[in-house]
Design an enzyme around this catalytic site. Structure first.
Site, short mmCIF file in Angstrom:
data_model
loop_
_atom_site.label_atom_id
_atom_site.label_comp_id
_atom_site.label_asym_id
_atom_site.label_seq_id
_atom_site.Cartn_x
_atom_site.Cartn_y
_atom_site.Cartn_z
N GLU A 117 -113.13 -100.76 126.74
CA GLU A 117 -114.07 -100.21 127.72
C GLU A 117 -115.42 -100.88 127.44
O GLU A 117 -115.60 -102.06 127.75
CB GLU A 117 -114.10 -98.70 127.59
CG GLU A 117 -114.88 -98.01 128.67
CD GLU A 117 -115.11 -96.54 128.35
OE1 GLU A 117 -115.01 -95.72 129.26
OE2 GLU A 117 -115.42 -96.21 127.20
N HIS A 176 -102.65 -92.49 122.41
CA HIS A 176 -104.08 -92.23 122.52
C HIS A 176 -104.64 -91.67 121.22
O HIS A 176 -104.08 -90.72 120.67
CB HIS A 176 -104.36 -91.24 123.67
CG HIS A 176 -105.82 -91.03 123.91
ND1 HIS A 176 -106.40 -89.79 123.94
CD2 HIS A 176 -106.82 -91.91 124.11
CE1 HIS A 176 -107.70 -89.92 124.16
NE2 HIS A 176 -107.98 -91.20 124.27
N GLU A 185 -114.56 -93.65 134.80
CA GLU A 185 -114.64 -92.25 134.36
C GLU A 185 -115.93 -91.57 134.82
O GLU A 185 -115.95 -90.38 135.09
CB GLU A 185 -114.51 -92.15 132.84
CG GLU A 185 -115.64 -92.83 132.08
CD GLU A 185 -115.50 -92.68 130.56
OE1 GLU A 185 -114.46 -92.24 130.10
OE2 GLU A 185 -116.46 -93.04 129.85
N HIS A 209 -111.78 -97.47 123.73
CA HIS A 209 -112.93 -97.00 124.54
C HIS A 209 -114.06 -96.73 123.56
O HIS A 209 -113.82 -96.52 122.37
CB HIS A 209 -112.56 -95.75 125.32
CG HIS A 209 -111.86 -96.10 126.60
ND1 HIS A 209 -112.18 -95.52 127.80
CD2 HIS A 209 -110.88 -97.00 126.85
CE1 HIS A 209 -111.40 -96.04 128.75
NE2 HIS A 209 -110.60 -96.93 128.20
N GLU A 210 -115.30 -96.77 124.07
CA GLU A 210 -116.48 -96.69 123.20
C GLU A 210 -116.31 -97.66 122.01
O GLU A 210 -116.46 -97.28 120.84
CB GLU A 210 -116.72 -95.26 122.67
CG GLU A 210 -116.93 -94.23 123.75
CD GLU A 210 -115.62 -93.75 124.38
OE1 GLU A 210 -114.64 -93.57 123.66
OE2 GLU A 210 -115.58 -93.58 125.60
N GLU A 247 -122.54 -97.53 127.69
CA GLU A 247 -122.16 -96.93 128.98
C GLU A 247 -123.40 -96.60 129.80
O GLU A 247 -123.80 -95.43 129.94
CB GLU A 247 -121.26 -95.72 128.73
CG GLU A 247 -119.96 -96.15 128.07
CD GLU A 247 -119.04 -95.02 127.70
OE1 GLU A 247 -119.32 -93.86 128.06
OE2 GLU A 247 -118.03 -95.28 127.03
N GLU A 285 -108.21 -90.39 120.19
CA GLU A 285 -109.64 -90.09 120.30
C GLU A 285 -110.12 -89.70 118.91
O GLU A 285 -109.58 -88.78 118.30
CB GLU A 285 -109.87 -88.95 121.30
CG GLU A 285 -111.30 -88.43 121.36
CD GLU A 285 -112.32 -89.52 121.69
OE1 GLU A 285 -112.26 -90.07 122.79
OE2 GLU A 285 -113.18 -89.82 120.82
C1 NOJ Z 1 -113.89 -91.28 126.82
C2 NOJ Z 1 -112.97 -92.30 127.34
O1 NOJ Z 1 -113.67 -93.34 127.97
C3 NOJ Z 1 -111.99 -91.63 128.27
O2 NOJ Z 1 -111.17 -92.58 128.89
C4 NOJ Z 1 -111.19 -90.62 127.50
O3 NOJ Z 1 -110.34 -89.95 128.37
C5 NOJ Z 1 -112.12 -89.60 126.84
N1 NOJ Z 1 -113.12 -90.26 126.09
C6 NOJ Z 1 -111.35 -88.68 125.91
O4 NOJ Z 1 -110.82 -89.41 124.85
CA CA Z 2 -116.09 -93.97 127.74
#
Ligand code: NOJ
Ligand code: CA
Length: 710
Positions: A501, A401, A507, A482-483, A177, A403
């Protein structure tokens, strides 16, 4: 050669050495099907190498090949045993994509090598396409050898010219990023990056290296990108820079310094050199996908391209809600139902819900303290049964989702339950996340019980991401990580990895101040760099550009340090320019309701019959057109950097004998990212194939057009 140190062995090997000498000093050539690219494999007593030309111009000069392991060395003392040639010209069909059909047309040269010292055998397979070269190392089963460690891969990419290049630093804290630096190849360094883009002068780990895809443009206009295809059971390749135009493969190591733990039989990922006469041609390359294995999923009916809205921007962008518990928790049942109503009314396929689960209340961000994340128990405010039933009634699905905070062991221990929960709750797409901003900070407990810290893109993570894709497929779930680790075309083999991503996305415009957010040229670089590898979940579609962010969820006054470097017309154009089979309409529903430009987001498809890139200069502008897979509509997206410009477009891509109504969404003539970014001019004209159209792009702006047959 080492044999001369051992007279006895030498006597035994004389015969093979003389054969070797004949063979070793012979070059082996390969031409691309259209004969524009020519490849040479070179060998001598010291080493093996290759070079690549386009129209007789040297692009890559002699560059070393080879692998060094803990048990044998496959870089020198090699004999060429056999050379095998073959070719292929076949068209295959994508489950979804930028184009329905892809042609795999290449000539192949397989060089069978044997080590004089260890007798180990290796094949290097080269495939030359009209759009570039791919090659990989293959080690067949042999010598009762099972496991070995790769200590170094010696592959070099020696550019014959010190060209302009676009790159992001490897071994840096925020994975991929970053904004791109544009320098000569010889100027690549973290110091240069710190001067030009962002300060990286913190603690230094790892060598001076850049991520792939790494793109250069020569003085003659030819563009070259180095990347890899089918990254499986291996570590990610970065490119080490050394102050010249020569670059070298650098594999992200394990914590013990080993680059790759390997088992025979073994294949490396393909090393790829994508070549185009210009940036647009480069970005049209299909080489990466052609070097991946065909689709492994027997049934793909459950894989659904589409568009989603979600409880997201109100946390990351407008700062009015939270992922965690409390008065401002975003993912409350009623709020989710409101989003479902909106999404269903306008025909969206999904509603993303972040913060639906528990684990957010600890300080999980951004150093990997995400052990508390639970992936199959919902937050008390989120009634999963009620939401599931409501979504079912409204004919829309929740986008899940996960995370992870980069806590791989915590995630893997719940993987099956997490995806079973998704399947039970009608969830067909899950966005995953691996926020963990410290460079080498992925915890792994070794067999000895000790905790080791791994890099985000090393073999450990490559294997983790594959495990998640395979587990998700088992439960008929698709993914948008993402990541992530970078894509290397795996979407062909597992079309349930829809998007990802893996670059600086929207973001950053949300949470970073104007000074540090994405600049207007960022999205004019992505198509020629990051997007060469795969679709991206950039999350376009922000309409509230100027005053959108609150100081905090409690303090609802506008933070004037935030301003999106874009225009509404450019946001629309990004749905075409940045390809993704699942696209988000990222802004809050209230900013779309009754907005005339919202119609474009509702119309634009995410699965395409064909794609053409009409023009483009890296970091300046790009114009892309795509034909809908389900209708005869064409769509155009064109964006520019901070400079306004006129681009003449030949509409010859349109189908012949058809008149089209072109609905145009553009910035006003006094518009642009700094002046009137929220004003959109919508007009309608009639056009047909072979008409010329002048695109007038305002500074930092864009234009989006839908062409519908009349
Ligand atoms: C980073 C992600 O790119 C984003 O889309 C997400 O909302 C946050 N992390 C929290 O998970
Ligand atoms: Ca991100």
């Amino acid at each position: 050669m080492k044999v001369f140190q051992y007279p006895l062995l030498c006597a035994l090997l004389v015969f093979s050495i003389s054969c070797v000498y004949n063979d070793l000093n012979r070059d082996h050539y390969l031409l691309s099907p259209d004969e524009t690219l020519s490849f040479t494999f070179h060998s001598n007593e010291q080493n093996i190498s290759y070079s690549l030309k386009k129209n007789n111009q040297l692009l890559i000069e002699k560059s070393l090949l080879g692998i060094l392991t803990d048990q044998f060395d496959l870089s020198d003392d090699l004999t060429v045993k056999k050379v095998q040639r073959s070719n292929k010209n076949e068209t295959w069909t994508q489950v979804w994509g930028e184009q329905k059909h892809i042609t795999d047309n290449h000539n192949e040269l397989a060089i069978y090598l044997s080590s004089i010292t260890s007798q180990m055998e290796m094949v290097i397979r080269f495939r030359l396409f009209n759009d570039g070269l791919g090659f990989r190392y293959e080690l067949p089963e042999q010598k009762e050898l099972n496991n070995f460690k790769i200590l170094d891969e010696l592959t070099e990419f020696n550019f014959s010219e010190d060209s302009q290049s676009w790159w992001i630093p490897a071994y840096s804290y925020r994975r991929f990023e970053f904004l791109y630096a544009n320098t000569l190849i010889s100027d690549i360094s973290r110091d240069t990056y710190s001067k030009l883009v962002e300060d990286l002068t913190g603690p230094r780990l790892g060598p001076e290296a850049v991520h792939t895809p790494f793109t250069v443009q020569r003085n003659d206009g030819i563009c070259i990108a180095i990347h890899e295809a089918n990254l499986t059971n291996y570590s990610s390749m970065t490119l080490q820079a050394n102050g010249t135009s020569k670059m070298e493969c650098d594999l992200i190591p394990w914590s013990d310094g080993t680059k790759v733990y390997a088992t025979l039989p073994f294949q490396s990922p393909w090393r790829t050199i994508i070549v185009g006469n210009n940036p647009a041609e480069l970005a049209m390359s299909t080489l990466t996908l052609n070097l991946n294995e065909p689709n492994k999923l027997s049934n793909t009916d459950w894989i659904e391209p589409g568009k989603y809205i979600g409880i997201w921007w109100e946390m990351i962008g407008t700062n009015q809600s939270t992922w965690g518990s409390g008065a401002h928790h975003g993912a409350k049942t009623q709020k989710v139902k409101d989003y479902i109503d909106f999404g269903s009314k306008y025909g969206f396929t999904g509603v993303l819900v972040e913060g639906w689960n528990t684990g957010w209340d600890v300080n999980w961000c951004c150093s990997g303290d995400g052990e508390a994340f639970d992936f199959y128990h919902s937050h008390p405010d989120f009634d999963s049964k009620e939401v599931k039933e409501y979504a079912r009634k409204k004919n829309i699905r929740i986008v899940g989702h996960h995370e992870t905070g980069g806590q791989i062991q915590n995630y893997e221990s719940q993987l099956d339950s997490a995806f079973a929960y998704a399947q039970r709750n009608d969830i067909r797409v899950i966005k995953t996340g691996y926020v963990n901003d410290v460079s080498q900070n992925i915890s792994r407990t070794g067999a000895d019980g000790n905790v080791y810290k791994e890099w985000h893109h090393g073999q450990y993570m490559v294997e983790h991401f594959r495990k998640v894709i395979e587990t998700a497929a088992k439960y008929q779930v698709s993914l948008v990580p993402h990541e992530p680790i970078k894509d290397t075309g795996i979407r062909r083999t597992y079309p349930n990895i829809l998007s990802r991503e893996g670059a600086k996305g929207q973001e950053f415009n949300g949470f970073m101040s104007t000074k540090d957010n994405n600049k207007p040229n960022h999205t004019t670089i992505l198509p020629f760099t990051r997007l060469l590898s795969s679709p991206m979940d950039y999350t376009p579609g922000i309409f509230n550009i100027k005053e959108y962010r609150y100081n905090s969820p409690d303090d609802r006054t506008i933070n004037t340090n935030h301003y999106i470097p874009s225009t509404i017309s450019k946001e629309l154009a990004l749905y075409i320019v940045v390809y993704a089979p699942v696209q988000m309409a990222a802004d809050l529903p209230e900013n779309y309701t009754d907005h005339p430009a919202f119609q474009f987001i509702l119309d634009v498809p995410t699965d395409w019959e064909k794609t053409e890139i009409l023009n483009g200069e890296i970091g300046q502008y790009i114009t892309t057109v795509r034909k809908d897979i389900h209708s005869n509509d064409w769509y155009l997206g064109s964006i520019t950097n901070e400079k306004g410009r006129d681009l003449k477009i030949d509409l010859s891509f349109l189908d012949s004998g058809v008149q089209y109504q072109a609905t145009i969404y553009k910035d006003p003539t006094n518009g642009g990212w700094q002046a009137n970014p929220e004003e959109v001019v919508i007009e309608s004209i009639v056009v047909e194939k072979n008409d010329l159209y002048k695109l007038s792009l305002m500074p930092g702006g864009g234009q989006a057009i839908r062409f519908s047959p009349m």
